[in-house]
Design a protein around this motif. Structure first.
Motif, PDB file in Angstrom:
ATOM      1  N   TYR A 122       0.831  -1.198   0.000  1.00  0.00           N
ATOM      2  CA  TYR A 122       0.000   0.000   0.000  1.00  0.00           C
ATOM      3  C   TYR A 122       0.873   1.259   0.000  1.00  0.00           C
ATOM      4  N   ASP A 123       0.323   2.319  -0.578  1.00  0.00           N
ATOM      5  CA  ASP A 123       0.921   3.647  -0.468  1.00  0.00           C
ATOM      6  C   ASP A 123       0.135   4.391   0.604  1.00  0.00           C
ATOM      7  N   VAL A 124       0.837   4.825   1.652  1.00  0.00           N
ATOM      8  CA  VAL A 124       0.205   5.510   2.782  1.00  0.00           C
ATOM      9  C   VAL A 124       0.649   6.966   2.773  1.00  0.00           C
ATOM     10  N   ARG A 125      -0.314   7.864   2.984  1.00  0.00           N
ATOM     11  CA  ARG A 125      -0.029   9.299   3.069  1.00  0.00           C
ATOM     12  C   ARG A 125      -0.742   9.845   4.296  1.00  0.00           C
ATOM     13  N   ILE A 126      -0.009  10.572   5.126  1.00  0.00           N
ATOM     14  CA  ILE A 126      -0.580  11.224   6.300  1.00  0.00           C
ATOM     15  C   ILE A 126      -0.450  12.722   6.082  1.00  0.00           C
ATOM     16  N   GLU A 127      -1.594  13.421   6.094  1.00  0.00           N
ATOM     17  CA  GLU A 127      -1.602  14.855   5.816  1.00  0.00           C
ATOM     18  C   GLU A 127      -2.054  15.646   7.036  1.00  0.00           C
ATOM     19  N   PRO A 128      -1.098  16.309   7.718  1.00  0.00           N
ATOM     20  CA  PRO A 128      -1.482  17.173   8.828  1.00  0.00           C
ATOM     21  C   PRO A 128      -2.111  18.464   8.295  1.00  0.00           C
ATOM     22  N   PRO A 129      -2.905  19.164   9.106  1.00  0.00           N
ATOM     23  CA  PRO A 129      -3.510  20.419   8.651  1.00  0.00           C
ATOM     24  C   PRO A 129      -2.476  21.441   8.186  1.00  0.00           C
ATOM     25  N   SER A 130      -1.285  21.409   8.805  1.00  0.00           N
ATOM     26  CA  SER A 130      -0.201  22.287   8.349  1.00  0.00           C
ATOM     27  C   SER A 130       1.086  21.472   8.334  1.00  0.00           C
ATOM     28  N   GLY A 131       1.986  21.822   7.454  1.00  0.00           N
ATOM     29  CA  GLY A 131       3.235  21.088   7.338  1.00  0.00           C
ATOM     30  C   GLY A 131       3.185  20.096   6.192  1.00  0.00           C
ATOM     31  N   ALA A 132       4.308  19.442   5.986  1.00  0.00           N
ATOM     32  CA  ALA A 132       4.459  18.519   4.863  1.00  0.00           C
ATOM     33  C   ALA A 132       3.807  17.168   5.153  1.00  0.00           C
ATOM     34  N   PRO A 133       3.217  16.554   4.124  1.00  0.00           N
ATOM     35  CA  PRO A 133       2.652  15.214   4.316  1.00  0.00           C
ATOM     36  C   PRO A 133       3.755  14.173   4.488  1.00  0.00           C
ATOM     37  N   ILE A 134       3.397  13.086   5.123  1.00  0.00           N
ATOM     38  CA  ILE A 134       4.285  11.938   5.289  1.00  0.00           C
ATOM     39  C   ILE A 134       3.822  10.901   4.274  1.00  0.00           C
ATOM     40  N   LYS A 135       4.754  10.398   3.465  1.00  0.00           N
ATOM     41  CA  LYS A 135       4.408   9.393   2.460  1.00  0.00           C
ATOM     42  C   LYS A 135       5.301   8.180   2.663  1.00  0.00           C
ATOM     43  N   GLN A 136       4.689   6.989   2.603  1.00  0.00           N
ATOM     44  CA  GLN A 136       5.460   5.766   2.793  1.00  0.00           C
ATOM     45  C   GLN A 136       4.786   4.617   2.055  1.00  0.00           C
ATOM     46  N   HIS A 137       5.588   3.828   1.352  1.00  0.00           N
ATOM     47  CA  HIS A 137       5.091   2.602   0.717  1.00  0.00           C
ATOM     48  C   HIS A 137       5.328   1.485   1.729  1.00  0.00           C
ATOM     49  N   VAL A 138       4.281   0.696   2.028  1.00  0.00           N
ATOM     50  CA  VAL A 138       4.409  -0.349   3.043  1.00  0.00           C
ATOM     51  C   VAL A 138       3.977  -1.693   2.481  1.00  0.00           C
ATOM     52  N   LYS A 139       4.548  -2.736   3.066  1.00  0.00           N
ATOM     53  CA  LYS A 139       4.152  -4.104   2.750  1.00  0.00           C
ATOM     54  C   LYS A 139       3.624  -4.703   4.044  1.00  0.00           C
ATOM     55  N   LEU A 140       2.345  -5.068   4.044  1.00  0.00           N
ATOM     56  CA  LEU A 140       1.732  -5.653   5.235  1.00  0.00           C
ATOM     57  C   LEU A 140       1.775  -7.170   5.140  1.00  0.00           C
ATOM     58  N   GLU A 141       2.197  -7.780   6.254  1.00  0.00           N
ATOM     59  CA  GLU A 141       2.263  -9.235   6.343  1.00  0.00           C
ATOM     60  C   GLU A 141       1.302  -9.706   7.418  1.00  0.00           C
ATOM     61  N   ASP A 142       0.852 -10.929   7.306  1.00  0.00           N
ATOM     62  CA  ASP A 142      -0.122 -11.512   8.221  1.00  0.00           C
ATOM     63  C   ASP A 142       0.333 -11.384   9.681  1.00  0.00           C
ATOM     64  N   GLY A 143      -0.498 -10.719  10.490  1.00  0.00           N
ATOM     65  CA  GLY A 143      -0.247 -10.622  11.922  1.00  0.00           C
ATOM     66  C   GLY A 143       0.845  -9.645  12.332  1.00  0.00           C
ATOM     67  N   LYS A 144       1.433  -8.907  11.386  1.00  0.00           N
ATOM     68  CA  LYS A 144       2.515  -7.972  11.719  1.00  0.00           C
ATOM     69  C   LYS A 144       2.023  -6.532  11.599  1.00  0.00           C
ATOM     70  N   THR A 145       2.712  -5.631  12.337  1.00  0.00           N
ATOM     71  CA  THR A 145       2.348  -4.217  12.350  1.00  0.00           C
ATOM     72  C   THR A 145       3.479  -3.386  11.764  1.00  0.00           C
ATOM     73  N   VAL A 146       3.109  -2.417  10.913  1.00  0.00           N
ATOM     74  CA  VAL A 146       4.052  -1.479  10.312  1.00  0.00           C
ATOM     75  C   VAL A 146       3.757  -0.091  10.875  1.00  0.00           C
TER      76      VAL A 146
END
Length: 149
Positions: A122-146
């Motif tokens: 997945y491509d994840v983007r976190i956009e705060p009301p002000s400031g630069a967005p955080i962008k990260q490509h992640v690979k999710l595996e069964d039962g694991k947390t990223v």
């Protein structure tokens, strides 16, 4: 100035006014309202577990307009699942997965609050009301947390 309030089920649905994310619907219920310019506005409600809903509201100067809506549930996704956590400083930063709104960072920011998604990339983007967005490509595996931060 005019004001918008929401009474939406679920209250965690994201509210977008004229395409701009303003926060979760629950924030604009009883205690707070969202200031808007008088006139017509497109309001979109988004929650990944429900069908999106779009409405046009006509707000009057000096008045508060209330949008009420119960969203229609989608079928539950099938596992296996991996998890995302978003431990970022701004708890109301919008979280997007593959360009679709999933919630705000405060919903997925500690070990007991995670976003479960089917295993995959997945491509994840976190956009705060002000400031630069955080962008990260992640690979999710069964039962694991990223962590996305």
């Amino acid at each position: 100035t005019a004001y918008l309030k929401t009474s939406v089920n679920p209250g965690r649905a994201g509210v977008f006014v004229d395409g701009k994310y303003v926060g979760p619907a629950g924030n604009f219920g009883m205690a707070r309202s969202y200031p808007v310019t008088p006139g017509k506005h497109e309001v979109k409600l988004v929650d990944p577990r429900y069908e999106d809903h779009t409405a046009t509201v006509d707000v009057t100067a000096g008045k508060t307009t209330k949008l009420e809506h119960t969203m229609k549930a989608l079928p539950e996704p099938k596992g296996p699942f991996g998890a995302l956590r978003t431990p970022v400083p701004d708890k109301y930063a919008a979280v997007y997965v593959n360009d679709h709104y999933y919630g705000h960072a405060g919903e997925f920011n500690n070990p007991t609050q995670k976003l479960l998604l089917p295993v995959g990339e997945y491509d994840v983007r976190i956009e705060p009301p002000s400031g630069a967005p955080i962008k990260q490509h992640v690979k999710l595996e069964d039962g694991k947390t990223v962590l996305v931060k």
